[in-house]
Design an enzyme around this catalytic site. Structure first.
Site, PDB file in Angstrom:
ATOM      1  N   CYS A   1      83.899  -6.375 -68.102  1.00 53.27           N
ATOM      2  CA  CYS A   1      82.886  -5.750 -68.959  1.00 53.27           C
ATOM      3  C   CYS A   1      81.813  -6.736 -69.391  1.00 53.27           C
ATOM      4  CB  CYS A   1      83.546  -5.087 -70.167  1.00 53.27           C
ATOM      5  SG  CYS A   1      84.589  -6.163 -71.150  1.00 53.27           S
ATOM      6  N   ASN A   2      82.211  -7.919 -69.855  1.00 52.46           N
ATOM      7  CA  ASN A   2      81.209  -8.883 -70.295  1.00 52.46           C
ATOM      8  C   ASN A   2      80.305  -9.308 -69.149  1.00 52.46           C
ATOM      9  OD1 ASN A   2      81.199  -9.732 -73.109  1.00 52.46           O
ATOM     10  ND2 ASN A   2      83.358 -10.224 -72.803  1.00 52.46           N
TER      11      ASN A   2
ATOM     12  N   ILE B   1      89.867   2.420 -69.471  1.00 48.44           N
ATOM     13  CA  ILE B   1      88.855   2.482 -68.413  1.00 48.44           C
ATOM     14  C   ILE B   1      89.067   3.706 -67.528  1.00 48.44           C
ATOM     15  CG2 ILE B   1      87.904   1.266 -66.408  1.00 48.44           C
ATOM     16  CD1 ILE B   1      87.258  -0.072 -69.078  1.00 48.44           C
TER      17      ILE B   1
ATOM     18  N   ASP C   1      99.137   8.238 -63.607  1.00 50.78           N
ATOM     19  CA  ASP C   1      99.627   7.320 -64.635  1.00 50.78           C
ATOM     20  C   ASP C   1     101.160   7.322 -64.621  1.00 50.78           C
ATOM     21  OD1 ASP C   1      97.801   6.194 -67.411  1.00 50.78           O
ATOM     22  OD2 ASP C   1      99.909   5.712 -67.086  1.00 50.78           O
TER      23      ASP C   1
ATOM     24  N   ARG D   1      85.035  -9.055 -78.793  1.00 48.95           N
ATOM     25  CA  ARG D   1      85.897  -8.167 -79.587  1.00 48.95           C
ATOM     26  C   ARG D   1      87.288  -8.336 -79.004  1.00 48.95           C
ATOM     27  NH1 ARG D   1      88.244  -6.918 -75.938  1.00 48.95           N
ATOM     28  NH2 ARG D   1      88.472  -5.028 -74.736  1.00 48.95           N
TER      29      ARG D   1
ATOM     30  N   GLN E   1      82.465  -2.464 -74.627  1.00 51.25           N
ATOM     31  CA  GLN E   1      83.459  -2.888 -73.642  1.00 51.25           C
ATOM     32  C   GLN E   1      84.221  -1.747 -72.975  1.00 51.25           C
ATOM     33  OE1 GLN E   1      83.979  -3.184 -76.957  1.00 51.25           O
ATOM     34  NE2 GLN E   1      85.935  -2.155 -77.294  1.00 51.25           N
TER      35      GLN E   1
END
Lengths: 346, 346, 346, 346
Positions: free
Chosen positions: A145-146, A15, A36, A173, A304
């Site tokens: 996402c969903n 993401i 990161d 998925r 997604q």
């Protein structure tokens, strides 16, 4: 827009890197950098591309690991936070809550992702469903996402004829392309019902009753959700399709055109030349829309990896009061992401 | 039962060999033989087992091919037909209609499978939903695997509180274990709605409105169907579970016990020592049963290779008038297949 | 054999339950019982079958968990150990080393599986390659499934013409049917070379040089290994096939017969009516055997769940000195497991 | 280069669209247009992108189908052929042989893909292995994706120390992302040995003996080939890795960096921002390179959709005599495709 809003991204994973790319496309925002903790493949790819984004280390150990892999570092996460107006936090679930202390320390706004607990934020946000609730709010949490894709479809029907209830089946998925830390082999897996997506929808749209069952499937290219929707007023298949067609972030596709399933949409996005083969839009199959009594049933596809990017940009706009209405906020996001430009006839 | 009903099986494939095994277990039936046209793996396995069933060639070319592979043949399909009272036709879709001429020539009854067109038979049959409609009828057609399992679940709720409508999502296994002629790789595939299973349900249960969407998934161990069911009278989750528990051909299972998905049921059937790891029962996940308003939502598992066997045996009983009611007919089938013996309360 | 050798099995999982079934078939052995710690699906299936084997709890917590699930317990693992002559330990990797203390306490022999470290045992054992080395030895460790099958094939060529070296490619099934705790989705995964199977082969057959690469693949029905074998004396494809044909635990199959891959062998074993669809034999594809210079190349199929059962039984025979040579020991195992009975020439 | 070479592409599928993109990047070539017969998803994507390439209809029926889908057409394939110097034919297997008549009619050169029979062309071509054999030749046929990548690796070792023989195991991805017309589900499939890739290698490199076995696996993101290579002179792992490192079209990667398998390379290419997530280079895993006696064993990754693009461009250069040596020809291709630019230290 005189001064650009300065944005940082914490977590340069699936993401995070898409958020960074999305922000970099906004004419009224400036991507200050990304953070990161590990020389992951995504970070190594950033280096091979010549570091188009500045990278900050999110921990002391992370700094050592990154430098050990020859990745140039522009400072620590704390440095990044001080240089931005707002952070997009796309770290692993639970880390965002810790990072929030840093954001609070410097009085910065932040947007968290669906994996964090709801109490990390003041408002559970969706660009189309409740843009105005986020206006000026320090901490917003995005839907997963969903749920993000699902609400797009339910919200636009709701605004047209009202929605009483929905019962969803999420055919999920189970992993992203390239994932090796999770996976299913020749198995469907069921979660305890009701699925959290149904509960989340009710949090964002409290006037709708929702339930659902989630089944994990061994594929990587997009979730499919079937929706059984009870509208307040009867609506025809034709009218429903027209509503979907008008939504900038929904594509109406058909089996006849060659869209046979989730993998067709992934292939199509690759062939469009979209970076990473990403797609911001959900798809509705026109061949899937059927009626049973007053109920409307249809199937949508959720890419997604990228579907939440536009709503995250919307969240920046709302939290920073860059625009004050859902119409103007989402339109500005869509313009810079070139969403809906392909809808010539709409 | 003084004289055993003599049964033949045409087509010794996935379904045919399980039909043969199922008939062989019936104390009041005699399996006369099976017919096929090719030295498939199933036929080769029959030979390696020492030919427990007599094999008939379904064509002249088939006879040559079988004998060429060293498989002993007991005659032609036409010979088999003359020696039986009823044929179970499990040949590939379309062949059954041709074979029907042979069955008519000798005045024999026959049961066709879901792949044949409806007009091959006089009655579209389901052991629990319409046993009495098949009584004495020459030609019956069985529902397909998904519809067979689905109707078990819908019919028992219907008999308790009435069913107004159902909206189903079929998460379909795309191939059987060992299939190489069909398959999906990393893709979900959607069919044009409404699915034929919804239409078939309405043919068998004309008082119920049904629609549905079917998604193919790249797995081999059982379909999962989610059902959104609108009952005529309100029914609680607890009451629904009790109804399912009482049905001999339904297992109520839970995630907590370790039934995480379709592959768990396949593993469980193997560990039970069932031949081929087959299971005659569908499963309902107790953790999946939820309510939304009056609607009941739940998920069932369909073991596609074996689920239709009991209803096929029921069909023999109905067509040959071996029993005259659904209660007595299905009970006799269940007894010989040892279905429900594991249920303490049954 | 006047008195039967009493055998216990620790760990009633994928391997353990097959070991128990295999022992139960031996006319000169008595299966005293099995032990486990959780009401897994396999244990629940044992209960549904009516407890054909006595079950012992492997821990106090396990006893509570099993009894909580309504599973009848015949005592603790320590009780079982006292009642046997030898234990087959099929517990999870690492547990066997702990259980060994118990076996030593009561002076019992034990056979460990491939997942344990080599130093758990005095001899790393294979029924065909080094039966005599295990004679009378307290603790033997079996090779893993891939190595067990591979050595069958390499050993029989070695005994005929000598083997100088082998280079293997293991195309590994990543999970067993029903596994949800591990899996790959749309990905091949490579392990650091050389693979442990090549190293293990050299431990058992120190006169052969071996190396290999292992690739995990998202399937559940059997590993395939390609072997590039350099013989000491040249050998023709025809002669190699004859050697394989003569081995009781090797099946020579062909694509032409319908054996298209690992899933065909799984299907065939199911159609044979073998419990759980298991197969004890490895397969060699006759169509895969080719030459390159002196090198011989061929592909074998390894049914990972059941392939090690015969060699485990061999190990009991060797450790307990039930037979004194590989020929007599393996022959006795084969007789009771009915291995090779389908071979006309054997 | 005074005048650009004019190139046309027949077949705008998986390979054709990548060829078109590759040609469009060459400073000394002009992409005149592409041809297809159906409004596939790739053609629909071309339209959504605003027709960056002119599209020609490859048949009269195709013209009607394309126009019926609203796709603008610039003429027929025959028109395209007349406007170019050379055609890249990436049509389905067998169509190229028919199209050749058209190319001959207008005296145009053409490059055919691996799916065509060898006799369609005068030379079976590989940019690195036999560039000079194609110089000025009208019709060249490229090796298939596996063979193209394999020869890169074998050829560079061969030029260093000589190669006596190779034995390969091809672990083949069975479908491309988005394919619905072919697929495997939970099955490995074996082909009759020796694989055509081994035979093709011997055609291109006749001084090397080659054999191989091919196994299809249910994945979409790249083939993996293990190579057992017998060099003429002994070569160390370190020296082999240095040779691979120096090759512009080979990436040396490691598990430690995060390249766990074929899906990692697909993800990495997506994260690099490569169009469609494509990669022109094969990868060699440094952790896979091992020795067995004099033999060298290693594993390579083949990105099947894009790997042949550079060698196709090389073929244009050779056939049109744009450069006269493998060094200059491949270097020019690499420059325009930006291959090897990431190898800073080489």
């Amino acid at each position: 827009m005189e001064k650009k809003i300065r944005v940082g991204v914490a977590g340069y994973g699936v993401i995070g890197q898409r958020l960074a790319d999305g922000v970099a496309l906004q004419g009224d925002m400036e991507l200050v950098g990304v953070a990161d903790v590990m020389p992951t493949l995504s970070v190594r790819a950033l280096k091979e591309k010549g570091m188009p984004y500045r990278l900050f280390a999110a921990s002391v150990e992370g700094k050592a690991a990154l430098e050990g892999a020859g990745i140039p570092i522009s400072g620590m996460l704390e440095d990044l936070v001080q240089q931005v107006d707002i952070m997009l936090d796309a770290t692993s679930a639970g880390i965002g809550a810790k990072n929030k202390l840093l954001y609070e320390k410097y009085g910065k706004h932040a947007i968290f992702q669906g994996g964090e607990k709801n109490d990390v934020a003041n408002v559970f946000f969706h660009g189309y469903a409740n843009f105005e609730k986020g206006l000026g709010v320090d901490f917003l949490k995005l839907t997963s996402c969903n749920t993000t894709g699902l609400i797009r479809a339910v919200d636009c029907i709701d605004r047209a004829v009202g929605v009483e209830k929905v019962a969803i089946t999420i055919i999920r998925r189970v992993a992203d392309p390239g994932d090796y830390h999770r996976g299913l082999t020749n198995a469907l897996q069921i979660d305890k019902a009701p699925s959290h997506q149904a509960l989340d929808l009710m949090t964002i749209m409290p006037h709708v009753e929702a339930t659902g069952i989630l089944i994990h499937t061994p594929v990587t290219h997009g979730h499919i959700i079937t929706v059984v929707l009870t509208p307040k007023q009867d609506i025809s298949v034709k009218d429903a399709l027209e509503i979907f067609e008008k939504h900038p972030r929904i594509r109406v596709v058909s089996i006849g055109e060659g869209f046979l399933g989730n993998a067709s949409l992934f292939r199509y996005a690759r062939d469009l030349g979209n970076p990473r083969g990403d797609m911001y839009e959900i798809a509705v199959w026109s061949d899937s829309v059927v009626k049973s009594g007053r109920d409307l049933m249809f199937a949508i596809n959720i890419p997604q990896e990228s579907v939440v990017i536009p709503e995250n940009i919307d969240a920046i706009r709302s939290s920073m009061k860059m625009q004050l209405t859902r119409e103007t906020g989402t339109a500005e996001t869509n313009k810079y992401l070139r969403i809906g430009t392909w809808k010539k006839t709409v």
